[in-house]
Motif scaffolding. Structure first.
Motif, PDB file in Angstrom:
ATOM      1  N   UNK A  43      45.279  35.995  30.837  1.00 56.37           N
ATOM      2  CA  UNK A  43      44.799  36.488  32.122  1.00 56.37           C
ATOM      3  C   UNK A  43      43.823  37.637  31.858  1.00 56.37           C
ATOM      4  N   UNK A  44      42.711  37.624  32.601  1.00 57.74           N
ATOM      5  CA  UNK A  44      41.688  38.646  32.398  1.00 57.74           C
ATOM      6  C   UNK A  44      41.247  39.251  33.725  1.00 57.74           C
ATOM      7  N   UNK A  45      40.832  40.503  33.660  1.00 61.52           N
ATOM      8  CA  UNK A  45      40.321  41.184  34.836  1.00 61.52           C
ATOM      9  C   UNK A  45      38.955  40.624  35.194  1.00 61.52           C
ATOM     10  N   UNK A  46      38.774  40.289  36.460  1.00 62.98           N
ATOM     11  CA  UNK A  46      37.479  39.841  36.961  1.00 62.98           C
ATOM     12  C   UNK A  46      36.739  41.003  37.608  1.00 62.98           C
ATOM     13  N   UNK A  47      37.408  41.675  38.537  1.00 61.60           N
ATOM     14  CA  UNK A  47      36.796  42.797  39.252  1.00 61.60           C
ATOM     15  C   UNK A  47      37.898  43.642  39.861  1.00 61.60           C
ATOM     16  N   UNK A  48      37.643  44.943  39.959  1.00 61.76           N
ATOM     17  CA  UNK A  48      38.597  45.823  40.605  1.00 61.76           C
ATOM     18  C   UNK A  48      37.862  46.823  41.483  1.00 61.76           C
ATOM     19  N   UNK A  49      38.585  47.351  42.467  1.00 62.96           N
ATOM     20  CA  UNK A  49      38.008  48.319  43.396  1.00 62.96           C
ATOM     21  C   UNK A  49      39.078  49.350  43.724  1.00 62.96           C
ATOM     22  N   UNK A  50      38.687  50.608  43.706  1.00 60.16           N
ATOM     23  CA  UNK A  50      39.635  51.681  43.981  1.00 60.16           C
ATOM     24  C   UNK A  50      39.662  51.988  45.475  1.00 60.16           C
ATOM     25  N   UNK A  51      40.558  52.868  45.858  1.00 55.33           N
ATOM     26  CA  UNK A  51      40.644  53.267  47.262  1.00 55.33           C
ATOM     27  C   UNK A  51      39.388  54.011  47.691  1.00 55.33           C
ATOM     28  N   UNK A  53      36.431  52.986  46.746  1.00 54.09           N
ATOM     29  CA  UNK A  53      35.395  51.950  46.670  1.00 54.09           C
ATOM     30  C   UNK A  53      34.592  51.972  45.375  1.00 54.09           C
ATOM     31  N   UNK A  54      35.124  52.577  44.322  1.00 51.61           N
ATOM     32  CA  UNK A  54      34.501  52.423  43.009  1.00 51.61           C
ATOM     33  C   UNK A  54      34.862  51.051  42.467  1.00 51.61           C
ATOM     34  N   UNK A  55      33.877  50.376  41.881  1.00 51.41           N
ATOM     35  CA  UNK A  55      34.106  49.013  41.418  1.00 51.41           C
ATOM     36  C   UNK A  55      33.869  48.881  39.911  1.00 51.41           C
ATOM     37  N   UNK A  56      34.481  47.858  39.362  1.00 53.49           N
ATOM     38  CA  UNK A  56      34.326  47.545  37.939  1.00 53.49           C
ATOM     39  C   UNK A  56      34.386  46.031  37.810  1.00 53.49           C
ATOM     40  N   UNK A  57      33.484  45.460  36.990  1.00 48.77           N
ATOM     41  CA  UNK A  57      33.403  44.010  36.844  1.00 48.77           C
ATOM     42  C   UNK A  57      33.457  43.609  35.370  1.00 48.77           C
ATOM     43  N   UNK A  59      32.002  41.675  32.303  1.00 43.60           N
ATOM     44  CA  UNK A  59      30.599  41.411  31.970  1.00 43.60           C
ATOM     45  C   UNK A  59      30.185  39.991  32.362  1.00 43.60           C
ATOM     46  N   UNK A  60      31.104  39.063  32.256  1.00 48.02           N
ATOM     47  CA  UNK A  60      30.773  37.656  32.507  1.00 48.02           C
ATOM     48  C   UNK A  60      30.468  37.362  33.977  1.00 48.02           C
ATOM     49  N   UNK A  61      30.824  38.266  34.879  1.00 46.75           N
ATOM     50  CA  UNK A  61      30.607  38.000  36.305  1.00 46.75           C
ATOM     51  C   UNK A  61      29.653  38.989  36.955  1.00 46.75           C
ATOM     52  N   UNK A  62      29.211  39.982  36.201  1.00 49.41           N
ATOM     53  CA  UNK A  62      28.298  40.985  36.776  1.00 49.41           C
ATOM     54  C   UNK A  62      27.043  40.316  37.310  1.00 49.41           C
ATOM     55  N   UNK A  63      26.662  40.734  38.519  1.00 50.20           N
ATOM     56  CA  UNK A  63      25.472  40.171  39.142  1.00 50.20           C
ATOM     57  C   UNK A  63      25.733  38.888  39.909  1.00 50.20           C
ATOM     58  N   UNK A  64      26.922  38.314  39.744  1.00 41.37           N
ATOM     59  CA  UNK A  64      27.250  37.064  40.447  1.00 41.37           C
ATOM     60  C   UNK A  64      28.405  37.253  41.432  1.00 41.37           C
ATOM     61  N   UNK A  65      29.354  38.093  41.080  1.00 37.03           N
ATOM     62  CA  UNK A  65      30.536  38.317  41.923  1.00 37.03           C
ATOM     63  C   UNK A  65      30.467  39.700  42.561  1.00 37.03           C
ATOM     64  N   UNK A  66      31.007  39.795  43.756  1.00 33.43           N
ATOM     65  CA  UNK A  66      31.088  41.084  44.446  1.00 33.43           C
ATOM     66  C   UNK A  66      32.476  41.255  45.034  1.00 33.43           C
ATOM     67  N   UNK A  67      33.117  42.375  44.719  1.00 36.73           N
ATOM     68  CA  UNK A  67      34.423  42.691  45.285  1.00 36.73           C
ATOM     69  C   UNK A  67      34.259  43.709  46.394  1.00 36.73           C
ATOM     70  N   UNK A  68      35.048  43.549  47.458  1.00 36.87           N
ATOM     71  CA  UNK A  68      34.997  44.493  48.565  1.00 36.87           C
ATOM     72  C   UNK A  68      36.402  44.619  49.151  1.00 36.87           C
ATOM     73  N   UNK A  69      36.631  45.730  49.843  1.00 34.84           N
ATOM     74  CA  UNK A  69      37.931  45.910  50.467  1.00 34.84           C
ATOM     75  C   UNK A  69      37.768  46.499  51.852  1.00 34.84           C
ATOM     76  N   UNK A  70      38.766  46.252  52.686  1.00 29.55           N
ATOM     77  CA  UNK A  70      38.777  46.727  54.073  1.00 29.55           C
ATOM     78  C   UNK A  70      40.118  47.397  54.298  1.00 29.55           C
ATOM     79  N   UNK A  71      40.081  48.697  54.521  1.00 34.84           N
ATOM     80  CA  UNK A  71      41.305  49.474  54.724  1.00 34.84           C
ATOM     81  C   UNK A  71      41.532  49.820  56.191  1.00 34.84           C
TER      82      UNK A  71
END
Length: 122
Positions: A43-51, A53-57, A59-71
């Motif tokens: 299992x590998x991390x794809x993307x994460x987002x903090x409370x 809204x800092x994000x981390x992706x 390398x294999x998905x950068x520029x293609x995937x976008x993570x977002x959250x709604x609190x």
């Protein structure tokens, strides 16, 4: 107890798009993320987002995937993963994850969703 409910997986052709959604309830999450696990792989991390809204992706998905959250939905926290320009190597079971404090509790735990299959194939 915190519960995670995922939706949005499926079959898509290479170059296509999918949007995964996850709803967390029963607690207050800090980090929310999407992981994936392909057959025979870890299992590998794809993307994460903090409370905040800092994000981390990955390398294999950068520029293609976008993570977002709604609190803003009272006690339900939403995290989405928009996946564009999908490739066959993106095929995997995708898991929603959060690090959260259950309501009324003073400690934090890791929680996982049940997983949703994403298949990229022509």
């Amino acid at each position: 107890q915190v519960q995670l409910v995922e939706s949005g997986g499926g079959l898509v052709q290479p170059g296509g798009s999918l949007r995964l959604s996850c709803a967390a309830s029963g607690g207050i999450p800090s980090v929310m993320a999407w992981y994936r696990q392909a057959p025979g792989k870890q299992r590998e991390l794809v993307a994460q987002i903090t409370s905040g809204d800092s994000t981390n992706y990955a390398d294999s998905v950068k520029g293609r995937f976008t993570i977002s959250r709604d609190n803003t939905k009272n006690t339900v926290y939403l995290v989405d993963l928009q996946m564009n320009s999908l490739k066959p190597e993106d095929t995997a079971v995708y898991y929603c994850y959060c690090y959260a404090r259950p309501l009324g509790a003073g400690v934090w735990y890791r929680y996982w969703g049940q997983g949703t299959q994403v298949t990229v194939s022509s």
